[in-house]
Design a protein around this motif. Structure first.
Motif, PDB file in Angstrom:
ATOM      1  N   ARG A 146       0.842  -1.191   0.000  1.00 60.67           N
ATOM      2  CA  ARG A 146       0.000   0.000   0.000  1.00 60.67           C
ATOM      3  C   ARG A 146       0.887   1.255   0.000  1.00 60.67           C
ATOM      4  O   ARG A 146       1.952   1.270   0.612  1.00 60.67           O
ATOM      5  CB  ARG A 146      -0.917   0.015   1.219  1.00 60.67           C
ATOM      6  CG  ARG A 146      -1.829  -1.194   1.316  1.00 60.67           C
ATOM      7  CD  ARG A 146      -2.556  -1.208   2.646  1.00 60.67           C
ATOM      8  NE  ARG A 146      -3.600  -0.203   2.692  1.00 60.67           N
ATOM      9  CZ  ARG A 146      -4.897  -0.473   2.590  1.00 60.67           C
ATOM     10  NH1 ARG A 146      -5.295  -1.728   2.426  1.00 60.67           N
ATOM     11  NH2 ARG A 146      -5.795   0.488   2.663  1.00 60.67           N
ATOM     12  N   ILE A 147       0.418   2.273  -0.680  1.00 63.48           N
ATOM     13  CA  ILE A 147       1.167   3.520  -0.765  1.00 63.48           C
ATOM     14  C   ILE A 147       0.190   4.684  -0.666  1.00 63.48           C
ATOM     15  O   ILE A 147      -0.947   4.587  -1.157  1.00 63.48           O
ATOM     16  CB  ILE A 147       1.975   3.590  -2.082  1.00 63.48           C
ATOM     17  CG1 ILE A 147       2.855   4.824  -2.112  1.00 63.48           C
ATOM     18  CG2 ILE A 147       1.064   3.553  -3.287  1.00 63.48           C
ATOM     19  CD1 ILE A 147       3.787   4.852  -3.303  1.00 63.48           C
ATOM     20  N   LEU A 148       0.572   5.761   0.003  1.00 63.12           N
ATOM     21  CA  LEU A 148      -0.264   6.954   0.121  1.00 63.12           C
ATOM     22  C   LEU A 148       0.088   7.914  -1.010  1.00 63.12           C
ATOM     23  O   LEU A 148       1.245   8.313  -1.178  1.00 63.12           O
ATOM     24  CB  LEU A 148      -0.052   7.637   1.474  1.00 63.12           C
ATOM     25  CG  LEU A 148      -0.762   8.981   1.660  1.00 63.12           C
ATOM     26  CD1 LEU A 148      -2.277   8.799   1.563  1.00 63.12           C
ATOM     27  CD2 LEU A 148      -0.370   9.619   2.985  1.00 63.12           C
ATOM     28  N   ILE A 149      -0.923   8.289  -1.787  1.00 66.09           N
ATOM     29  CA  ILE A 149      -0.750   9.274  -2.846  1.00 66.09           C
ATOM     30  C   ILE A 149      -1.495  10.535  -2.430  1.00 66.09           C
ATOM     31  O   ILE A 149      -2.719  10.514  -2.243  1.00 66.09           O
ATOM     32  CB  ILE A 149      -1.283   8.759  -4.192  1.00 66.09           C
ATOM     33  CG1 ILE A 149      -0.557   7.474  -4.595  1.00 66.09           C
ATOM     34  CG2 ILE A 149      -1.115   9.809  -5.279  1.00 66.09           C
ATOM     35  CD1 ILE A 149      -1.032   6.884  -5.913  1.00 66.09           C
ATOM     36  N   LEU A 150      -0.780  11.627  -2.257  1.00 65.75           N
ATOM     37  CA  LEU A 150      -1.391  12.887  -1.876  1.00 65.75           C
ATOM     38  C   LEU A 150      -2.270  13.415  -3.005  1.00 65.75           C
ATOM     39  O   LEU A 150      -2.083  13.085  -4.183  1.00 65.75           O
ATOM     40  CB  LEU A 150      -0.311  13.903  -1.521  1.00 65.75           C
ATOM     41  CG  LEU A 150       0.606  13.519  -0.341  1.00 65.75           C
ATOM     42  CD1 LEU A 150       1.678  14.578  -0.138  1.00 65.75           C
ATOM     43  CD2 LEU A 150      -0.201  13.301   0.931  1.00 65.75           C
ATOM     44  N   LEU A 151      -3.238  14.264  -2.609  1.00 66.04           N
ATOM     45  CA  LEU A 151      -4.198  14.770  -3.589  1.00 66.04           C
ATOM     46  C   LEU A 151      -3.496  15.449  -4.766  1.00 66.04           C
ATOM     47  O   LEU A 151      -3.870  15.258  -5.925  1.00 66.04           O
ATOM     48  CB  LEU A 151      -5.167  15.746  -2.915  1.00 66.04           C
ATOM     49  CG  LEU A 151      -6.122  15.142  -1.884  1.00 66.04           C
ATOM     50  CD1 LEU A 151      -6.984  16.233  -1.260  1.00 66.04           C
ATOM     51  CD2 LEU A 151      -7.006  14.076  -2.517  1.00 66.04           C
ATOM     52  N   GLU A 152      -2.459  16.241  -4.462  1.00 63.67           N
ATOM     53  CA  GLU A 152      -1.791  16.970  -5.535  1.00 63.67           C
ATOM     54  C   GLU A 152      -0.970  16.057  -6.445  1.00 63.67           C
ATOM     55  O   GLU A 152      -0.530  16.477  -7.526  1.00 63.67           O
ATOM     56  CB  GLU A 152      -0.878  18.058  -4.946  1.00 63.67           C
ATOM     57  CG  GLU A 152       0.197  17.548  -3.997  1.00 63.67           C
ATOM     58  CD  GLU A 152      -0.252  17.588  -2.546  1.00 63.67           C
ATOM     59  OE1 GLU A 152       0.620  17.709  -1.671  1.00 63.67           O
ATOM     60  OE2 GLU A 152      -1.482  17.510  -2.304  1.00 63.67           O
TER      61      GLU A 152
END
Length: 397
Positions: free
Chosen positions: A344-350
């Motif tokens: 799993r990886i977190l992708i920021l909105l921007e």
């Protein structure tokens, strides 16, 4: 972002046992190459000869009131083409009372008809025209097929062995052929609740989920048997297929639908010869198969035609196997689909516009604050269609 561990790099001392073993292996291979290097490889001359054999596969299915005919041209062994269908033919079935039943082309090279009440007491033959050539089969008798008693399974080493059992009380069916279709349900490790449209996360509808899929596979081998040498027409534990443990087929629910039909002796001999031909292409020292033809002929010349036209009843039986029903030794999961929190990886909105093919799982927020990004994962962890299946559940499931 998740950091992944580096691969281990190891070195081996030239005097280690592994190095000695490698040297011995290299010496043996070199010696064999020197001894046999002067032997020219054998290449069958037939492989390079252009193939123009006309192939016909046809059957009247009395049980479903239908008939299917497939026309194609044989392809050489050294080509990547799998089939070469022939379209534009005029195809009909002729009964011994001179009734003609015309078939329509449903796909290129595939002709069929349904809702026809074929007479079990009549005899039929196939008739077709392609360009200036005309072909016809011998008249065939429609065969009655006994019930398929059971489809069974049992553990065999690290695999599941599927088998069938059948019999005929009146000793009327000494030759048998089986076909099957496998279907299985499987899931991905992670669930994608969102899809990315441009750079906008959109919640998936119920029809858009790609977590659970259904795979399918048709039988490829020729499965035939006979009881001609037995005092009774009984087939016990005839092997149909083997499903290895740990494959997608056995991770949730597996089903196999087996179709059985009785054959005339001549049709059995055709399939037997074709089986020997298809399974004896290994070495020069294998038994050399004879020419396989069938019961279809060019009525104007001596052209060799490959194929057989037959007909009769078809009986079938379906078996379901749930994961919980498997022997303990086979309760393993396909490692290709196992994903964990490390995937799993977190992708920021921007950064969503640069997601690079990642699949969104769920929105991510800090405590009770606003959404700052989305959990995402690699396609193999959340898209079951990548493994060949479809999300549409079969009607019989």
């Amino acid at each position: 972002m998740t950091n992944y561990p580096n691969k281990f790099v190891s070195t081996i001392n030239r005097n280690s046992p592994i190095s000695v073993m490698r040297f011995k292996a290299f010496f043996c291979v070199s010696l064999c190459t020197w001894i046999f290097g002067c032997v020219d490889p054998y290449l069958s001359p037939d492989i390079k000869v252009p193939v123009a054999l006309f192939v016909v596969d046809g059957y009247i299915n009395v049980s479903s009131n239908s008939a299917t005919i497939r026309l194609s041209q044989a392809v050489p062994l050294d080509t990547t083409v799998i089939t070469n269908p022939i379209g534009g033919a005029t195809v009909w079935i002729e009964s011994d009372d001179n009734t003609n039943i015309f078939l329509s082309e449903q796909a290129v090279g595939s002709y069929g008809i349904s809702d026809v009440a074929f007479d079990m007491n009549a005899h039929y033959r196939l008739h077709l025209k392609i360009s200036n050539d005309e072909y016809a089969s011998d008249y065939v008798e429609l065969k009655r097929t006994p019930e398929l008693d059971s489809v069974t399974y049992r553990q065999e080493d690290d695999a599941l062995r599927i088998a069938v059992n059948t019999h005929t009380p009146d000793n009327s069916g000494r030759y048998f052929k089986w076909d099957y279709v496998e279907t299985w349900e499987y899931e991905t490790s992670l669930v994608s609740n969102y899809k990315l449209v441009g750079d906008q996360p959109i919640h998936r509808t119920a029809e858009e989920y790609i977590t659970r899929c259904y795979g399918t596979n048709d039988s490829k081998r020729i499965l035939i048997s006979n009881t001609a040498s037995l005092s009774q027409d009984v087939v016990r534990d005839f092997p149909i297929t083997v499903v290895p443990g740990g494959t997608f087929q056995l991770t949730r629910r597996y089903s196999i639908n087996v179709k059985q039909r009785a054959l005339a002796n001549s049709e059995y001999q055709y399939w037997l010869q074709l089986q020997r031909t298809s399974e004896s292409l290994g070495t020069l020292f294998d038994p050399q198969p004879g020419q396989v033809t069938g019961n279809i002929h060019n009525i104007n010349n001596d052209e060799v035609v490959l194929g057989y036209f037959g007909g009769g009843e078809v009986v079938e039986k379906r078996l379901f196997i749930n994961f919980g029903d498997l022997p303990d030794r086979l309760k393993t999961i396909n490692m290709k689909a196992i994903c964990t929190s490390l995937d799993r990886i977190l992708i920021l909105l921007e950064d969503l516009k640069n997601a690079n093919g990642m699949i969104l799982l769920d929105p991510f927020a800090l405590s009770t604050g606003p959404i700052i990004g989305y959990d995402a994962t690699f396609p193999r962890c959340a898209d079951c269609t990548l493994f060949g299946g479809v999300t549409q559940k079969p009607d019989f499931w």
